[in-house]
Motif scaffolding. Structure first.
Motif, PDB file in Angstrom:
ATOM      1  N   SER A 219      22.234  22.958  76.414  1.00  0.00           N
ATOM      2  CA  SER A 219      21.196  23.841  76.944  1.00  0.00           C
ATOM      3  C   SER A 219      20.767  24.831  75.872  1.00  0.00           C
ATOM      4  O   SER A 219      21.446  25.019  74.853  1.00  0.00           O
ATOM      5  CB  SER A 219      21.697  24.584  78.179  1.00  0.00           C
ATOM      6  OG  SER A 219      22.687  25.536  77.811  1.00  0.00           O
ATOM      7  N   ARG A 220      19.636  25.511  76.094  1.00  0.00           N
ATOM      8  CA  ARG A 220      19.071  26.413  75.093  1.00  0.00           C
ATOM      9  C   ARG A 220      20.000  27.588  74.796  1.00  0.00           C
ATOM     10  O   ARG A 220      19.925  28.174  73.716  1.00  0.00           O
ATOM     11  CB  ARG A 220      17.708  26.932  75.551  1.00  0.00           C
ATOM     12  CG  ARG A 220      17.791  27.897  76.741  1.00  0.00           C
ATOM     13  CD  ARG A 220      16.449  28.488  77.085  1.00  0.00           C
ATOM     14  NE  ARG A 220      16.574  29.535  78.097  1.00  0.00           N
ATOM     15  CZ  ARG A 220      16.830  30.808  77.814  1.00  0.00           C
ATOM     16  NH1 ARG A 220      16.996  31.186  76.554  1.00  0.00           N
ATOM     17  NH2 ARG A 220      16.937  31.700  78.774  1.00  0.00           N
ATOM     18  N   ASP A 221      20.871  27.967  75.746  1.00  0.00           N
ATOM     19  CA  ASP A 221      21.725  29.135  75.574  1.00  0.00           C
ATOM     20  C   ASP A 221      23.110  28.805  75.053  1.00  0.00           C
ATOM     21  O   ASP A 221      23.884  29.712  74.744  1.00  0.00           O
ATOM     22  CB  ASP A 221      21.847  29.879  76.912  1.00  0.00           C
ATOM     23  CG  ASP A 221      21.399  31.331  76.811  1.00  0.00           C
ATOM     24  OD1 ASP A 221      20.715  31.669  75.832  1.00  0.00           O
ATOM     25  OD2 ASP A 221      21.721  32.119  77.729  1.00  0.00           O
ATOM     26  N   TYR A 222      23.435  27.521  74.967  1.00  0.00           N
ATOM     27  CA  TYR A 222      24.800  27.161  74.582  1.00  0.00           C
ATOM     28  C   TYR A 222      25.055  27.537  73.124  1.00  0.00           C
ATOM     29  O   TYR A 222      24.296  27.181  72.219  1.00  0.00           O
ATOM     30  CB  TYR A 222      25.030  25.668  74.784  1.00  0.00           C
ATOM     31  CG  TYR A 222      26.469  25.268  74.599  1.00  0.00           C
ATOM     32  CD1 TYR A 222      27.381  25.419  75.642  1.00  0.00           C
ATOM     33  CD2 TYR A 222      26.920  24.757  73.393  1.00  0.00           C
ATOM     34  CE1 TYR A 222      28.716  25.059  75.486  1.00  0.00           C
ATOM     35  CE2 TYR A 222      28.255  24.395  73.223  1.00  0.00           C
ATOM     36  CZ  TYR A 222      29.146  24.562  74.275  1.00  0.00           C
ATOM     37  OH  TYR A 222      30.467  24.210  74.110  1.00  0.00           O
ATOM     38  N   GLY A 223      26.129  28.283  72.876  1.00  0.00           N
ATOM     39  CA  GLY A 223      26.505  28.660  71.517  1.00  0.00           C
ATOM     40  C   GLY A 223      25.621  29.711  70.891  1.00  0.00           C
ATOM     41  O   GLY A 223      25.692  29.943  69.681  1.00  0.00           O
ATOM     42  N   VAL A 224      24.803  30.386  71.697  1.00  0.00           N
ATOM     43  CA  VAL A 224      23.905  31.423  71.197  1.00  0.00           C
ATOM     44  C   VAL A 224      24.554  32.782  71.426  1.00  0.00           C
ATOM     45  O   VAL A 224      25.018  33.077  72.529  1.00  0.00           O
ATOM     46  CB  VAL A 224      22.528  31.341  71.893  1.00  0.00           C
ATOM     47  CG1 VAL A 224      21.664  32.531  71.527  1.00  0.00           C
ATOM     48  CG2 VAL A 224      21.827  30.040  71.516  1.00  0.00           C
ATOM     49  N   LEU A 225      24.578  33.610  70.400  1.00  0.00           N
ATOM     50  CA  LEU A 225      25.249  34.905  70.458  1.00  0.00           C
ATOM     51  C   LEU A 225      24.244  36.008  70.756  1.00  0.00           C
ATOM     52  O   LEU A 225      23.251  36.178  70.034  1.00  0.00           O
ATOM     53  CB  LEU A 225      25.948  35.191  69.134  1.00  0.00           C
ATOM     54  CG  LEU A 225      26.800  36.465  69.064  1.00  0.00           C
ATOM     55  CD1 LEU A 225      28.029  36.340  69.957  1.00  0.00           C
ATOM     56  CD2 LEU A 225      27.220  36.750  67.617  1.00  0.00           C
ATOM     57  N   TYR A 226      24.513  36.762  71.828  1.00  0.00           N
ATOM     58  CA  TYR A 226      23.706  37.930  72.185  1.00  0.00           C
ATOM     59  C   TYR A 226      24.374  39.179  71.616  1.00  0.00           C
ATOM     60  O   TYR A 226      25.601  39.323  71.668  1.00  0.00           O
ATOM     61  CB  TYR A 226      23.575  38.048  73.692  1.00  0.00           C
ATOM     62  CG  TYR A 226      22.646  37.023  74.317  1.00  0.00           C
ATOM     63  CD1 TYR A 226      21.345  37.368  74.674  1.00  0.00           C
ATOM     64  CD2 TYR A 226      23.078  35.720  74.554  1.00  0.00           C
ATOM     65  CE1 TYR A 226      20.492  36.433  75.253  1.00  0.00           C
ATOM     66  CE2 TYR A 226      22.234  34.781  75.134  1.00  0.00           C
ATOM     67  CZ  TYR A 226      20.950  35.147  75.483  1.00  0.00           C
ATOM     68  OH  TYR A 226      20.102  34.212  76.053  1.00  0.00           O
ATOM     69  N   ILE A 227      23.545  40.104  71.102  1.00  0.00           N
ATOM     70  CA  ILE A 227      24.037  41.316  70.436  1.00  0.00           C
ATOM     71  C   ILE A 227      23.326  42.517  71.036  1.00  0.00           C
ATOM     72  O   ILE A 227      22.100  42.625  70.955  1.00  0.00           O
ATOM     73  CB  ILE A 227      23.753  41.247  68.917  1.00  0.00           C
ATOM     74  CG1 ILE A 227      24.407  40.007  68.304  1.00  0.00           C
ATOM     75  CG2 ILE A 227      24.220  42.523  68.229  1.00  0.00           C
ATOM     76  CD1 ILE A 227      23.886  39.685  66.905  1.00  0.00           C
ATOM     77  N   ALA A 228      24.084  43.423  71.647  1.00  0.00           N
ATOM     78  CA  ALA A 228      23.510  44.661  72.203  1.00  0.00           C
ATOM     79  C   ALA A 228      23.524  45.720  71.119  1.00  0.00           C
ATOM     80  O   ALA A 228      24.558  46.313  70.817  1.00  0.00           O
ATOM     81  CB  ALA A 228      24.304  45.116  73.424  1.00  0.00           C
ATOM     82  N   SER A 229      22.360  45.961  70.519  1.00  0.00           N
ATOM     83  CA  SER A 229      22.240  46.882  69.390  1.00  0.00           C
ATOM     84  C   SER A 229      21.579  48.169  69.854  1.00  0.00           C
ATOM     85  O   SER A 229      20.407  48.167  70.245  1.00  0.00           O
ATOM     86  CB  SER A 229      21.403  46.227  68.271  1.00  0.00           C
ATOM     87  OG  SER A 229      21.173  47.136  67.216  1.00  0.00           O
ATOM     88  N   GLY A 230      22.333  49.279  69.816  1.00  0.00           N
ATOM     89  CA  GLY A 230      21.799  50.562  70.244  1.00  0.00           C
ATOM     90  C   GLY A 230      20.791  51.133  69.267  1.00  0.00           C
ATOM     91  O   GLY A 230      20.549  50.578  68.175  1.00  0.00           O
ATOM     92  N   ASP A 231      20.220  52.270  69.634  1.00  0.00           N
ATOM     93  CA  ASP A 231      19.160  52.860  68.802  1.00  0.00           C
ATOM     94  C   ASP A 231      19.707  53.705  67.647  1.00  0.00           C
ATOM     95  O   ASP A 231      18.939  54.346  66.929  1.00  0.00           O
ATOM     96  CB  ASP A 231      18.193  53.679  69.655  1.00  0.00           C
ATOM     97  CG  ASP A 231      18.809  54.949  70.247  1.00  0.00           C
ATOM     98  OD1 ASP A 231      19.974  55.264  69.947  1.00  0.00           O
ATOM     99  OD2 ASP A 231      18.115  55.630  71.025  1.00  0.00           O
ATOM    100  N   GLY A 232      21.031  53.738  67.482  1.00  0.00           N
ATOM    101  CA  GLY A 232      21.622  54.496  66.388  1.00  0.00           C
ATOM    102  C   GLY A 232      21.428  55.993  66.496  1.00  0.00           C
ATOM    103  O   GLY A 232      21.610  56.733  65.536  1.00  0.00           O
ATOM    104  N   GLY A 233      21.050  56.453  67.681  1.00  0.00           N
ATOM    105  CA  GLY A 233      20.776  57.867  67.885  1.00  0.00           C
ATOM    106  C   GLY A 233      19.361  58.263  67.513  1.00  0.00           C
ATOM    107  O   GLY A 233      18.972  59.426  67.662  1.00  0.00           O
ATOM    108  N   LYS A 234      18.557  57.301  67.048  1.00  0.00           N
ATOM    109  CA  LYS A 234      17.197  57.614  66.602  1.00  0.00           C
ATOM    110  C   LYS A 234      16.193  57.711  67.747  1.00  0.00           C
ATOM    111  O   LYS A 234      15.146  58.337  67.622  1.00  0.00           O
ATOM    112  CB  LYS A 234      16.704  56.541  65.632  1.00  0.00           C
ATOM    113  CG  LYS A 234      17.269  56.622  64.229  1.00  0.00           C
ATOM    114  CD  LYS A 234      16.591  55.572  63.349  1.00  0.00           C
ATOM    115  CE  LYS A 234      17.052  55.663  61.912  1.00  0.00           C
ATOM    116  NZ  LYS A 234      16.371  54.670  61.053  1.00  0.00           N
TER     117      LYS A 234
END
Length: 683
Positions: A219-234
């Motif tokens: 499937s399209r999502d298999y083995g795909v890594l999601y990353i929650a990247s914050g705004d760095g305080g900006k």
């Protein structure tokens, strides 16, 4: 944290985009911050029973922290299961160790801190060895992924994205590890860096990294890594989270086994919303985030839910899809955010909001500072995204469970009510039971700051992880608050002979109603309700449920209107009472109280001394309302429902039995259909 209906008036007409019907008059308030944006979570009788599952050793940040919020027993922050069928659970500690729990045996799998000389965990709440996740093919390829923070000499290293022009405070690094033997108890193998971000500040860096555990091979999502990247305080001072030219304030999506991504250490999934574009960060899956903290997928629907920590006012749960823009830092929740606003408020949406294409949360709650405090102050609340439960505990199925990670409250919504473009789902606050007793996580960890998060094993069962004392609890079942048996003895009030009033001349008994026709007056002795009538008919009860229809006859323009339901009555200076009132802003109003030869003592969980506020006002009109009070004498649990809705809860074991009654402080009102069902008190 609201008064009924007021928040609907305060939100602008364009919040219709989030499913809220609001009057046009709200638009006139566009320049005024909304004082109380959203309703409080509603108390629920549903309780989670928890059992201690694991205790982790004490750990220390590096460098030594100056922020007391980092001075925890252990900074464990997640629990998951390795996807290899072994049943092994993994737990990261921000201070460096990655632990495995192998059917009760605990050991360090990998010391991330020891691998990197510039490892950094002593500044910022999310720094250190933040997360670990295992590739769905780990059993065959031995690959797993971590995110950690570095400082010092590491800041001279090149980062993945050239848009990072500000001198960074720290770097966030995603590393791929390849285990020589995936079944081994401790890691041995190789590692390579796949992504490095230069973070503007010490907050809102990369939070969770994870694979969709329900994606099928091919499937399209298999083995795909999601990353929650914050705004760095900006985000609070810039438009960074909105910009497609940088990775901050985004959910990123990559193929860690590919090579066509920025820097060539990973790939870009071809179905990413910006995969084929130039001049943008093709890794972006969704944008407009401040601090995207935890995300998960519903195994039944495949929907991705994310707990999104707000700035000063709003904590939200988002359903995230490709290409979404959740508005930060133009929006905070379903409201306008104004960068640089000295009032730190949120504002009504403009009438033409739909043109901007923002996606709004499916559930949200607010946090308000104490009266007289600046809205810019830290309220001490933060949402932690959880899971839609599809496990073996019947009463939890279909619920999305999450926490306020700071104070340790547990919330849930019904997953089928979390609808994009629909009304915000109702949030309920669950009870907690440990060893059969109702408790709170603040009590369990012995600290007002719990740092509580949910984890989940491969079978979908839930765990609760606390940094405060380094413990994990397993959710083992449910228990209903004030669910004791009240027996089968029922006594109903049938006329004047059923009642003993304090002042008979102030009462009328006709047409099945007990009417307090004249306001009571304060009497000598402890502070307590001025006038009431005790039901003298029948026996005294231990466990008891009181059901009655009540009406407040004092005019509605009087703000402190009230009536009370008495229970556990032993004497004029020893009894409990439930106070239902139009007002909830002062100590004596709208709560559960004990009179025990002293001034009334407030008992209910809903009262906040800091906010000087209790449960939302319960009766604001002159109509009849159903009131039900249950008292479980053995456990001390007390619940108050108005019109079938649980509004107040308390636990107190001072009085074990007594009679029931009805009255007020200094108002007038009436009751009909008053009856008590209970267990006859012994002795």
């Amino acid at each position: 944290m609201s008064k009924p209906r007021r928040w609907l008036v305060a939100v602008a007409g364009a919040v219709v985009a989030a499913g809220l019907a609001v009057p046009a008059s709200a638009a006139a308030q566009a320049d005024e911050p909304i004082q109380d944006p959203l309703p409080d979570p509603v108390p629920s009788s549903l309780g989670l029973t928890v059992a201690e599952f694991a205790q982790f050793p004490k750990s220390e940040p590096v460098p030594a922290p100056t922020d007391p919020r980092l001075m925890r027993w252990a900074r464990i922050n997640h629990l998951g299961e390795i996807p290899d069928g072994s049943g092994r659970l993994y737990v990261p500690d921000l201070n460096g160790n990655m632990y495995l729990l192998d059917h009760g045996t605990q050991h360090v799998y990998l010391d991330v801190r020891a691998q990197f000389p510039d490892f950094f965990s002593g500044r910022g709440l999310g720094t250190g060895a933040g997360f670990i996740t295992f590739h769905p093919d780990f059993a065959r390829n031995g690959k797993f992924y971590t995110v950690h923070s570095e400082n010092g000499a590491a800041l001279s290293k090149p980062t993945t994205f050239p848009v990072e022009t500000d001198p960074p405070f720290l770097h966030s690094i995603i590393t791929e590890w390849t285990a020589t033997n995936p079944a081994a108890d401790t890691f041995s193998g190789t590692h390579r860096e796949i992504l490095r971000l230069g973070e503007h500040g010490q907050i809102h860096a990369i939070q969770q990294i994870d694979f969709n555990p329900y994606a099928r091979r091919g499937s399209r999502d298999y083995g795909v890594l999601y990353i929650a990247s914050g705004d760095g305080g900006k985000g609070a001072i810039s438009t960074v989270p909105q910009e497609l030219t940088n990775p901050f304030g985004k959910v990123l999506r990559i193929n860690p086994l590919g090579t066509n991504g920025t820097g060539g250490q990973y790939g870009i999934p071809p179905d990413n919303p910006y995969a084929g574009q130039t001049g943008v960060v093709r890794e972006i899956y969704a944008r407009g985030f401040r601090d995207p903290h935890r995300f998960s997928w519903d195994p039944n629907t495949g929907r991705m839910y994310l707990g999104h920590i707000g700035e000063h006012r709003i904590e939200q749960v988002d359903e995230v899809r490709a290409g979404d823009n959740f508005g930060w830092s133009e929006r905070e929740g379903p409201f306008v955010y104004k960068r640089g606003d000295p009032q730190c408020g949120v504002y009504p949406l403009p009438a033409d909001d739909a043109q901007y294409g923002y996606t709004y949360p499916v559930a949200a709650f607010d946090h308000n500072p104490p009266p007289g405090s600046n809205l810019c102050s830290d309220s001490g609340h933060a949402v932690d995204g959880g899971f839609v439960y599809r496990g073996t505990i019947p009463e939890l199925r279909g619920k999305y469970l999450f926490t306020d990670l700071v104070d340790g409250r547990i919330f849930y919504t019904e997953a089928n009510q979390m609808r994009r473009g629909g009304p915000l789902a109702q949030i309920y606050q669950a009870q907690v039971y440990f060893n059969g007793q109702r408790t709170t996580f603040q009590e369990l960890v012995g600290d007002p700051r719990v740092d509580l998060r949910f984890g989940q094993d491969g079978k979908g069962e839930l765990y609760l992880i606390a940094k405060a004392n380094g413990k994990i609890w397993k959710v083992t079942g449910t228990q209903r608050f004030a669910s004791c048996s009240t027996g089968h003895t029922t006594v109903g009030a049938t006329g004047a002979s059923s009642w003993t009033p304090v002042t008979p001349a102030k009462w009328e008994f006709r047409h099945g109603e007990a009417i307090l026709a004249e306001a009571g007056a304060e009497r000598p002795g402890p502070r307590r309700p001025f006038e009431y009538a005790v039901m003298s008919k029948g026996p005294a009860f231990s466990n008891v449920r009181v059901d009655a229809k009540v009406r407040l006859d004092t005019p509605v323009d009087v703000t402190n209107r009230d009536v009370i339901v008495v229970f556990g009555y032993e004497s004029d200076t020893q009894f409990y009472y439930a106070h239902v009132s139009t007002d909830n802003t002062i100590y004596p109003h709208n709560g559960i109280f004990l009179v025990n030869n002293a001034d009334r003592l407030r008992l209910d969980d809903q009262w906040s001394e800091q906010m000087s506020r209790g449960a939302p006002p319960t009766i604001v009109d002159s109509e009849w309302h159903d009131v039900s009070v249950t008292h479980c004498a053995s456990t001390g649990e007390i619940s108050v429902k108005v019109d079938g809705k649980l509004v107040m809860t308390a636990v107190d074991t001072t009085l074990a039995s007594g009679r029931t009654g009805f009255g007020s402080f200094d108002n007038i009102g009436r009751t009909r259909g008053f009856r008590a069902t209970g267990k006859v008190a012994q002795g």
